[in-house]
Enzyme design. Structure first.
Site, PDB file in Angstrom:
ATOM      1  N   GLY A  18       0.845  -1.187   0.000  1.00  0.00           N
ATOM      2  CA  GLY A  18       0.000   0.000   0.000  1.00  0.00           C
ATOM      3  C   GLY A  18       0.882   1.240   0.000  1.00  0.00           C
ATOM      4  CB  SER A  20      -1.339   4.961  -3.460  1.00  0.00           C
ATOM      5  OG  SER A  20      -2.533   4.315  -3.069  1.00  0.00           O
ATOM      6  NE  ARG A  21      -6.461   6.577  -2.045  1.00  0.00           N
ATOM      7  CZ  ARG A  21      -6.668   5.635  -2.966  1.00  0.00           C
ATOM      8  NH1 ARG A  21      -6.751   4.358  -2.596  1.00  0.00           N
ATOM      9  NH2 ARG A  21      -6.778   5.933  -4.235  1.00  0.00           N
ATOM     10  N   GLY A  22      -3.417   7.946   2.554  1.00  0.00           N
ATOM     11  CA  GLY A  22      -3.734   7.640   3.948  1.00  0.00           C
ATOM     12  C   GLY A  22      -2.526   7.485   4.852  1.00  0.00           C
ATOM     13  N   GLY A  24      -0.372   5.021   5.204  1.00  0.00           N
ATOM     14  CA  GLY A  24       0.843   4.546   4.543  1.00  0.00           C
ATOM     15  C   GLY A  24       1.616   5.676   3.896  1.00  0.00           C
ATOM     16  CE  LYS A  43      -6.036  -3.371  -4.905  1.00  0.00           C
ATOM     17  NZ  LYS A  43      -7.245  -4.218  -4.758  1.00  0.00           N
ATOM     18  CG  ASP A  75      -3.698  -7.563  -5.044  1.00  0.00           C
ATOM     19  OD1 ASP A  75      -3.453  -7.739  -3.832  1.00  0.00           O
ATOM     20  OD2 ASP A  75      -4.845  -7.622  -5.528  1.00  0.00           O
ATOM     21  CE1 TYR A 169     -10.010  -4.569   9.643  1.00  0.00           C
ATOM     22  CE2 TYR A 169     -10.730  -4.017  11.867  1.00  0.00           C
ATOM     23  CZ  TYR A 169      -9.931  -3.766  10.772  1.00  0.00           C
ATOM     24  OH  TYR A 169      -9.023  -2.721  10.787  1.00  0.00           O
ATOM     25  CE  LYS A 173      -5.430  -4.259  11.034  1.00  0.00           C
ATOM     26  NZ  LYS A 173      -4.695  -3.667   9.881  1.00  0.00           N
TER      27      LYS A 173
END
Length: 276
Positions: A18, A20-22, A24, A43, A75, A169, A173
């Site tokens: 990951g 690309s945003r947020g 990360g 992705k 991915d 979930y 985690k």
């Protein structure tokens, strides 16, 4: 942005799932300010109308902060894509010092309503993705003089209030956390540290804001996780711990958290019990 000689991560290379945003991206930007090289596997090659940012805008933001970045479109569920990201880091920057397990799928649906394919997706991205990326990085982390694994996963609580609402979930985690604590023990003699990092509050990412009405005002910005991660990367060695972002910053001498937003009425994140 400091000079090259003062940058604490100059010459260090991070591989992330990951990014690309947020959260990360916030970690990669914070690391870039300290001179890090970055390879991230994500992705988002084309814009998503629901969420801002692509791998291309992320590379530009990381490099503007002072680091070097290469995006690998792929991915984390695909072993070949993961290996391609690892190989890219080694070929481009000469090795890997830090592996960050950031990619994660979120679905808080209860057992009866959750489609099996969504259960599978969470286990594949969250737990399996953590295993596949870490496994691919480990041979290179062994060659580093400061190899680290950091996984964005929570402390484990068996309290019914955390086990009951969304077991699927929670399993995914907690699987990330158990793997990381296992890596800490397994690779201790190889000099690899492994820790988990989790936020005290909800974090104001686009995904959270879209999912939870009013979350923006009660959440801290992703930058708190970026700064906490860099404090782990550059601070005294620690391993086998489940760390909370503001505790990490407090240990590093940062007590004024006002720049990250929210305040005393913040919304606590999942899996974090109130401070007594």
């Amino acid at each position: 942005m400091g000079t090259a000689s003062s940058q604490k991560l100059a010459g260090r290379t991070i591989v992330m799932s990951g990014g690309s945003r947020g959260i990360g991206l916030a970690i990669l930007v914070a690391a870039a300010r300290e001179g890090a090289n970055v390879v991230f596997l994500a992705k988002t090659d084309q814009p998503d109308p629901r969420l801002p940012g692509t791998v291309h805008t992320a590379v530009a933001e990381i490099e503007a902060a002072g680091g070097k970045a290469v995006a690998v479109v792929g991915d984390v569920r695909n072993e070949e894509d993961v290996q391609r990201a690892v190989d890219t880091a080694v070929e481009t920057f000469g090795g890997i010092d830090i592996c960050v397990n950031n990619a994660s799928a979120l679905n808080l649906t209860g057992t009866e309503e959750l489609p099996v394919k969504r259960f599978d997706l969470m286990q594949q991205i969250n737990t399996r993705g953590t295993f596949v990326l870490s496994k691919a990085c480990v041979p290179h982390l062994k060659r580093s003089d400061a190899g680290q694994i950091l996984t964005l996963s929570p402390p484990i609580s068996l309290a019914p209030r955390w086990l009951g609402p969304h077991p699927a979930y929670t399993l995914s985690k907690y699987g990330m956390t158990l793997l990381t604590l296992g890596f800490a023990a397994e690779f201790e003699s190889d000099g690899i540290a492994a820790n988990c990092l989790w936020p005290r509050t909800t974090i104001a990412t686009a995904a959270v804001i879209n999912l939870i009405p009013g979350a923006a005002d009660a959440s801290r910005s992703p930058e708190i996780m970026g700064d906490a991660a860099v404090a782990i990367f550059t601070g005294p060695r620690r391993s086998g711990e489940c760390l909370i972002d503001d505790d990490v910053l407090a240990a590093a001498g940062v007590t004024d958290l006002s720049k990250y937003g929210a305040g005393p009425d913040f919304a606590p994140d999942l899996f974090v019990d109130p401070v007594s």
